[in-house]
Design an enzyme around this catalytic site. Structure first.
Site, PDB file in Angstrom:
ATOM      1  N   GLY A 239       0.909  -1.352   0.000  1.00  0.00           N
ATOM      2  CA  GLY A 239      -0.009  -0.029  -0.135  1.00  0.00           C
ATOM      3  C   GLY A 239       0.669   1.241   0.091  1.00  0.00           C
ATOM      4  CD  GLU A 273       0.937  -9.355   1.651  1.00  0.00           C
ATOM      5  OE1 GLU A 273       0.710 -10.414   1.849  1.00  0.00           O
ATOM      6  OE2 GLU A 273       0.193  -8.425   1.327  1.00  0.00           O
ATOM      7  N   GLY A 275       4.155  -3.460  -3.613  1.00  0.00           N
ATOM      8  CA  GLY A 275       3.927  -3.809  -5.118  1.00  0.00           C
ATOM      9  C   GLY A 275       4.374  -2.334  -5.787  1.00  0.00           C
ATOM     10  NE  ARG A 276       0.153   2.328  -5.738  1.00  0.00           N
ATOM     11  CZ  ARG A 276      -0.954   2.137  -6.660  1.00  0.00           C
ATOM     12  NH1 ARG A 276      -0.960   2.913  -7.906  1.00  0.00           N
ATOM     13  NH2 ARG A 276      -2.001   1.829  -6.410  1.00  0.00           N
ATOM     14  NE  ARG A 312      -2.642   2.901 -11.261  1.00  0.00           N
ATOM     15  CZ  ARG A 312      -2.539   4.236 -10.597  1.00  0.00           C
ATOM     16  NH1 ARG A 312      -1.967   5.076 -11.478  1.00  0.00           N
ATOM     17  NH2 ARG A 312      -3.082   4.401  -9.562  1.00  0.00           N
ATOM     18  CE1 TYR A 316      -8.725   1.411  -9.723  1.00  0.00           C
ATOM     19  CE2 TYR A 316      -6.566   1.502 -11.115  1.00  0.00           C
ATOM     20  CZ  TYR A 316      -7.590   0.824 -10.260  1.00  0.00           C
ATOM     21  OH  TYR A 316      -7.342  -0.459 -10.071  1.00  0.00           O
ATOM     22  CB  CYS A 343     -14.481   2.353 -30.148  1.00  0.00           C
ATOM     23  SG  CYS A 343     -13.662   2.169 -31.785  1.00  0.00           S
ATOM     24  CD  GLU A 344     -15.447   1.476 -23.757  1.00  0.00           C
ATOM     25  OE1 GLU A 344     -16.199   2.237 -23.072  1.00  0.00           O
ATOM     26  OE2 GLU A 344     -15.892   0.293 -23.899  1.00  0.00           O
ATOM     27  CE1 TYR A 372      -1.449  -3.586  -8.413  1.00  0.00           C
ATOM     28  CE2 TYR A 372      -0.446  -1.569  -7.753  1.00  0.00           C
ATOM     29  CZ  TYR A 372      -0.882  -2.838  -7.404  1.00  0.00           C
ATOM     30  OH  TYR A 372      -0.602  -3.537  -6.127  1.00  0.00           O
TER      31      TYR A 372
END
Ligand code: LLP
Length: 418
Positions: A239, A273, A275-276, A312, A316, A343-344, A372
């Site tokens: 985190g 743990e 990650g980022r 991302r 988010y 196409c969004e 991510y």
């Protein structure tokens, strides 16, 4: 902190001109800096040295085998959340006694695979999972070790999609559910409860929520000790946030200074743990500007990568700095929406971004995309996924080849009536 810098107005990754990488491997392309990733791991390790933690890199952040192996070679363990991630961990010969397995929905097949591999812990998220682990471990005649993931109900002040410790969250056990399991642990005699696990959310930039969570857990540990339940481990999850814009995320040193005294007091062995924090700023996504499109109301830079490569911003509303591979210091500033070809309408990488004027055919770097980024990428719109390259010093190495059109269809079949 990272090793992406400009020399003579050209973006370099360590000692390699990023332009040379795209020339060889094309675009879009993820580029990772080995040195950045290793230094982050070492910084974390040294900041927490007083508690000598086992640092299990969170594979979901970036599961490329070369990235995982670089960290495992440095002494990292791995945090996995699926049979696929476990497969990756074992492929690179990670010591199973350094693998922890989290997740709310481990299937029987995944549980069997992890038991056979002899992993260190399952992080258990429900009583139903505890029961299932017990049954499967009996069938396999192997006793297993677990930590109970508790939900300390704190607010980590981060995006609502990446908070994991709210009361209504699907993750973890309430203290009362954990208490019930611990007090009745003889029911699960083949499963040894070795400790507790928390993970309160992601991209957390301050130590405060961790302090709150660890204090709550410590009280619970004391209560359990007095009830005769001895625990050995505390896993405080991942985190730790990074600076995408101007978040002023705390450094590992500041972070450790605030929480190490609390961790020491528990007397337990500590697991982290991250990650980022390790891989986030160690990667960029390089993309080519296919068109510059100026409508009356907006200027668009339309790239050859989009939400399928880096979701991302769409998911988010995350901010990623975007820079040109070749800087032209004198060009005037313009405001752009930087979008993908998908196409969004939600397919964007930045909105209303002020940057030096860009021409079509130029390459841009979307910074801090190492975590991510590729791991959440998809084939939406039948777009082959990007290539991945790892830079070490003056060398660069292909660590995942670009997908081909054949890769897109090779698992598909026609039913007989077609
Ligand atoms: N441990 C557990 C149990 C986790 O669920 C996670 C991340 C981590 C560790 C690693 O967290 P980190 O240190 O990377 O913050 N896709 C989102 C982030 C989702 C995080 C999911 N869990 C994003 O792009 O911001």
């Amino acid at each position: 902190m990272h090793y992406f810098t400009y020399k003579d107005n050209n973006l370099y990754c360590e000692d390699v001109k990023v332009g040379d990488i795209v020339e060889k491997f094309g675009s879009p392309c993820y580029v990772y800096s080995y040195r950045t990733l290793i230094e982050h791991f070492r910084k974390l390790k040294s900041a927490f040295s007083a508690v000598k933690p086992l640092i299990c890199y969170s594979v979901k952040a970036n599961s490329n085998l070369a990235i995982c192996k670089a960290l495992v070679n440095e002494g990292a363990g791995l945090d996995v959340v699926s049979g696929g991630e476990l497969y990756r961990a074992l492929k690179i010969k990670t010591n199973p006694k350094k693998i922890v397995f989290a997740g709310v929905g481990k299937t029987d097949k995944e549980i069997r695979g992890a038991i056979k591999a002899g992993i260190l812990f399952f992080n258990v998220e429900s009583e139903a999972e505890m029961q299932r682990l017990h049954e499967i471990s009996i069938r396999l005649r192997r006793s297993i070790n677990v930590c109970l993931r508790v939900n300390p109900e704190v607010d980590p002040h981060t995006h609502r999609y990446i908070k994991t410790a709210k009361k209504e969250s699907k993750f973890g056990l309430s203290f009362s559910a954990a208490r019930f399991i611990l007090i009745n642990k003889v029911r699960f005699f083949n499963v040894h409860i070795k400790g507790l696990h928390i993970h309160i959310g992601s991209q957390i930039t301050e130590a405060r929520p961790y302090i709150q969570a660890i204090k709550k857990v410590s009280t619970f540990i004391k209560e359990m000790n007095s009830a005769g339940v001895k625990l050995e481990y505390l896993n405080i999850g991942g985190g730790m946030g990074i600076n995408y814009k101007n978040e002023k995320a705390q450094t590992p040193k500041v972070f450790a200074k605030a929480i190490v005294p609390l961790l020491k007091k528990t007397g337990l062995k500590i697991i982290l743990e991250p990650g980022r924090f390790i891989v986030g700023s160690a990667g960029i996504l390089v993309s080519r500007v296919t068109f510059v499109k100026e409508t009356g109301s907006k200027n668009f830079l339309i790239l050859d990568s989009g939400m399928n490569d880096l979701i991302r911003p769409s998911l988010y509303e995350a901010y990623h700095e975007i820079v040109a591979l070749h800087k032209r210091p004198k060009s005037r500033q313009k405001k752009y929406d930087i979008v993908g070809p998908i196409c969004e309408s939600g397919d964007f990488l930045a909105k209303d971004r002020l940057m030096p004027q860009i021409r079509s055919g130029e390459y841009l770097a979307i910074m801090c995309s190492g975590a991510y980024g590729f791991s959440m990428s998809s084939n939406y719109n039948s777009r082959p996924r990007a290539t991945e390259v790892l830079v070490k010093g003056a060398g660069f190495f292909l660590v995942r080849a670009r997908e081909s059109y054949l890769d897109l269809i090779k698992k598909e079949k026609f039913p007989w009536f077609l």
